[in-house]
Design an enzyme around this catalytic site. Sequence first.
Site: not given
Length: 258
Positions: A90-91
């Site tokens: 994700s991030m």
Amino acid sequence: MSLRVTRNLRTPSAGCVRLFCLPYAGGSAAIYSRWQTYAPGWLQICPVELPGRGWLTGKDPITSMEELAQLMKSALHPHTNSTYAIFGHSMGALLGYEIAVRLEKSGARPVCTLFASGSRAPFAPSRLPPVSHLSDEKFLDYLRRLQGTPEELLEQQELMALLLPVIRADFAVAERYRPENSYPLQSSITIFSGDADEHASAKEMMEWRQLTRATFWSHRFPGDHFFLNEQPESVVRTIAAELAPYCSAHAATCDRTS
């Protein structure tokens, strides 16, 4: 600024491939605590801690991708003296790409493979509304719906009062991230995605292909956005299978026992 961001580091000869693991927004290095259990002996799992959490509690959280990537690049640079890969979810996938770009441009040994998991490509605009500005109540509701934070943790008000600024900062990093250009890496890129992930579609994930001059691979796993927490063994074994050629190519005396 100097930070000890990794644990489990051994001398390069003890593990012929290092895997630096970056957490998702609001996560810590602890999410990778079990990974070494599933890895072969030649693969060294190196969880990376970001400022403001884990053993770096007390460090101010950062809300700029550029600042965070530069800090992490400087912290990891001394540990790139042997073959290494980066995994980010994700991030963490976006951050991993920015770190890989900076290391490559600096003249350091480039990452052999970037594993980008559960994230849109950096140049693709997010289709999700920003949430880092929400009130505490609404932000906690969002975290519950996302299902990446244990409910027993969300219910601890005093602890969450300490953690919320860090989690907000992580979401702000991803929301404000606007790369100036799409820099294709010399290294290969492998994407991991969950077949029921509503936050990173298969189409969005495939756009990572444009960011490598080398090979590109894609793997789908059963599960939602946090499939890596549900089946860590399958994820680690898939990573090991991809990195095995680098072990034999760069270390003639590599220990292949698990």
